[in-house]
Design a protein around this motif. Sequence first.
Motif, PDB file in Angstrom:
ATOM      1  N   MET A 120       3.699 -37.579   7.441  1.00 24.63           N
ATOM      2  CA  MET A 120       4.766 -37.217   6.506  1.00 24.63           C
ATOM      3  C   MET A 120       4.350 -37.414   5.043  1.00 24.63           C
ATOM      4  O   MET A 120       5.097 -37.075   4.143  1.00 24.63           O
ATOM      5  CB  MET A 120       6.014 -38.055   6.800  1.00 24.63           C
ATOM      6  N   GLY A 162       6.741 -31.559   8.485  1.00 24.79           N
ATOM      7  CA  GLY A 162       7.957 -32.304   8.224  1.00 24.79           C
ATOM      8  C   GLY A 162       8.303 -33.091   9.473  1.00 24.79           C
ATOM      9  O   GLY A 162       7.471 -33.283  10.361  1.00 24.79           O
ATOM     10  N   ASN A 163       9.524 -33.517   9.573  1.00 23.54           N
ATOM     11  CA  ASN A 163       9.921 -34.395  10.661  1.00 23.54           C
ATOM     12  C   ASN A 163       9.841 -33.733  12.034  1.00 23.54           C
ATOM     13  O   ASN A 163       9.441 -34.365  13.015  1.00 23.54           O
ATOM     14  CB  ASN A 163      11.334 -34.934  10.401  1.00 23.54           C
ATOM     15  N   ARG A 184       6.195 -33.491  12.906  1.00 22.41           N
ATOM     16  CA  ARG A 184       5.624 -34.810  13.202  1.00 22.41           C
ATOM     17  C   ARG A 184       5.862 -35.173  14.662  1.00 22.41           C
ATOM     18  O   ARG A 184       4.930 -35.562  15.376  1.00 22.41           O
ATOM     19  CB  ARG A 184       6.221 -35.887  12.301  1.00 22.41           C
TER      20      ARG A 184
END
Length: 128
Positions: free
Chosen positions: A26, A35-36, A39
């Motif tokens: 991140m 991004g999340n 990830r």
Amino acid sequence: LRYDADPELLYSKISKSKKSIGKILMDQSYFAGPGNIYRAEILFLAGVYPTAPGMNLDRPSFDRVWNVSVSLLRRGYDTGSILTVDPILDPHVARRGERRYIYNRSACARCGGEVSSWDMAGRTCYAC
């Protein structure tokens, strides 16, 4: 997505870091793009637990993270959507219409096991 990206330089930097690979992914000073959602899905597909310190990541694990990152980000760019389920790798998951394996899920789309979630630097982190 840059073709001149240098995985050797990145591995050199990550292998000296005490930060977790989940935080590193991140951090735009290491990776640009994920991004999340990415990830969660990158680390799941690479088989790397998000809390593993960068300095403990061996080269084969780093290579899996790198290769999955490149593959998923290119697919996202090409399709205009975050699609992480691979219909060739997981046809049974794709046939069910699943788009992601673990992000924002309580059960893994691949194995059906419980997906853990917790806070990591203000964002929800996921692992199967």
